[in-house]
Design a protein around this motif. Structure first.
Motif: not given
Length: 529
Positions: A49, A52, A58, A61-62, A69, A72-73, A76, A462, A466
């Motif tokens: 976090d 991030r 995020w 980070v990804a 996306d 990555m979801s 986490t 999202n 990205h």
């Protein structure tokens, strides 16, 4: 749980934690967070976090981890589940099966991350592998698949009624396809593993036919309810099965995770069999010789080549083929207006044609006209429907074929699906958006009333954010899609909030990444506000 079993579970769990701690140091270093040693899952989540916040979201980070996306979801999400199950751990304390499963699932997530990001070199091996373990894993996956088929057949012993039930749940075209792919009078043999699993874990199907078999309070308790836990386990097994069908060696983490999954799924059914509540015997499915096992996987590999692989996840419910979102007042008004203008057009054409006939019919015809010169009347032929045209092209009326056509920019096949009434989802356009297939995207936009995905904008925005952070542009087609589907007040309000957060971050950390993220959120907000 016996003392030896408890010791074995604790030993496996501590090995998983050691792998996670080692991997966390490498991952954080890649994200510019330096740590001398890894700690518990909660610490790792806190450090992620922090990364991030430092990187701007995020999405950044990804990008560093080479994940999309959705990946990555999922990464986490699994880490959060692990830290909820294991907030902190002292060596030697008792470990539950759920804690072990959560840890093993995250180790497999770390394996996937390492494959995506070559800069990561940590090891995820939990134990030395052997050919015997690989064969045992193949037996377990086979047993689970046959177990699901057996439970469905027990609920629907009559093949005709089963076929009709499947037509209601899915559609007639898919059932015909399964009957063609499968063995004679065995529709289930033509279904993919995910489709069989879907029959088991669908909300209505599970509560009506299978819930009583999986009611053991000590099994399938990783998530909030047994059905959701079973759905999650079966989707992981689907991915393991895909590895086996392409003859890929399973990792030790996958083998151990599958072993735990099999115990959680098979034990309740085995107990029901012993109590006479079902005729399905998991132990009998495991008693298979090498020749029979080889034949099963040979058929599975052949099916995999024909269908193109079992790519779709095991969902929460079966999506009914006839579902379509109710038309909005604007869409109804547009439909009525189009019908009226169409009627006017037909009347004008009729008047013009009538006048032309009157003028031409008044001219005298030559008396010597030969009968041979009179053209024979042509037979009236019905124009084939869109579905018939697709069938003649060798394309079945199937959601997968529709999505494939979109992804390869095949406007002809896509238009036939749309004209035939096939519904679509905004998420299906992601690959075409990234590839810049404007032709097929503009075509789909003309059939926006067929878009039935509920609340699609969070994922769409999202994914778009990205993509833009990776260098893609906010094209005119992407703007049109935003205007068409994402201008409702709730979406605009959420995007304004995201913009405010990006602005604050850019003000507190005025680096290039923060400013870029702010400009992306601003551009999207300007389109939909």
């Amino acid at each position: 749980m016996t003392l030896s079993t408890s010791h074995h579970i604790r030993e496996q769990f501590e090995h998983c934690l050691a792998v996670i701690r080692h991997a966390s140091v490498e991952i954080l270093l890649l994200l510019n967070v330096h740590a001398s040693e890894g700690k518990d899952p909660r610490w790792f989540l806190e450090q992620l976090d922090s990364a991030r916040l430092a990187l701007g979201g995020w999405g950044a980070v990804a990008k560093k981890l080479n994940l999309n996306d959705a990946e990555m979801s999922e990464f986490t999400l699994q880490l959060r589940l692990l830290q909820q199950r294991v907030p902190q751990y002292e060596s030697g304390q008792d470990v539950s099966e759920n804690q072990l499963i959560a840890a093993m699932r995250f180790v497999t997530a770390l394996e996937h991350l390492r494959l995506q990001q070559p800069l990561l070199t940590y090891s995820t091996e939990l134990a030395p592998g052997s050919e015997l373990q690989q064969q045992q894993a193949q037996k377990q996956v086979r047993a689970i698949e046959l177990m699901i088929k057996g439970l469905i057949q027990q609920a629907w012993p009559d093949q005709v009624r089963l076929n009709n039930h499947l037509k209601t749940l899915f559609n007639a075209d898919r059932v015909r396809r399964w009957l063609k792919l499968g063995e004679i009078n065995d529709v289930l043999s033509g279904m993919m593993f995910s489709e069989l699993a879907q029959m088991l874990v669908d909300k209505k199907e599970f509560s009506r036919y299978y819930a009583s078999l999986f009611s053991d309070p000590s099994m399938l308790t990783l998530l909030v309810e047994p059905r959701k836990t079973l759905q999650t386990f079966l989707d992981d097994i689907r991915q393991i099965r895909n590895s086996i069908t392409v003859q890929k060696t399973l990792s030790s983490a996958q083998i151990q995770l599958l072993d735990n999954y099999y115990a959680q799924i098979a034990r309740p059914v085995q107990r029901a069999f012993e109590e006479g509540r079902t005729r399905v015997n998991p132990a009998g499915f495991m008693a298979v010789d090498a020749s029979e096992l080889h034949t099963f996987w040979e058929k599975a590999q052949k099916m995999d080549r024909v269908t193109g692989g079992d790519l779709f996840e095991v969902r929460d419910t079966i999506e009914k083929p006839t579902q379509r979102a109710a038309r909005s007042p604007e869409q109804r008004e547009q439909l009525i207006s189009g019908a009226l203008w169409g009627a006017v057009g037909v009347m004008v054409i009729a008047i013009v044609a009538g006048g032309f006939w009157l003028v031409t019919s008044s001219k005298p015809q030559p008396a010597t006209a030969s009968a041979a010169e009179v053209a024979p009347p042509q037979e009236m032929r019905e124009t084939p429907s869109s579905r018939e045209t697709l069938t003649r092209m060798g394309v079945t009326w199937d959601e997968n074929n529709f999505r494939s056509a979109i992804n390869r920019n095949d406007t002809r096949v896509t238009q036939l699906f749309l004209q035939g009434g096939m519904d679509w989802k905004l998420s299906w356009t992601e690959e075409a958006m990234s590839a810049g297939y404007d032709d097929v995207l503009e075509l789909m936009l003309r059939y926006r009333q067929n878009m039935v995905e509920e609340k699609p904008c969070r994922r769409f925005i999202n994914t778009l954010s990205h993509a833009m952070s990776n260098g893609e542009s906010l094209t005119s087609v992407r703007k049109e899609y935003l205007k068409a589907f994402c201008t409702v007040p709730a979406v605009v309000k959420r995007q304004q909030h995201d913009l405010d957060m990006a602005t604050r971050r850019a003000q507190s950390q005025p680096d290039a990444a923060s400013k870029k993220w702010q400009s992306i959120q601003t551009a999207i907000y300007e389109v939909i506000r």
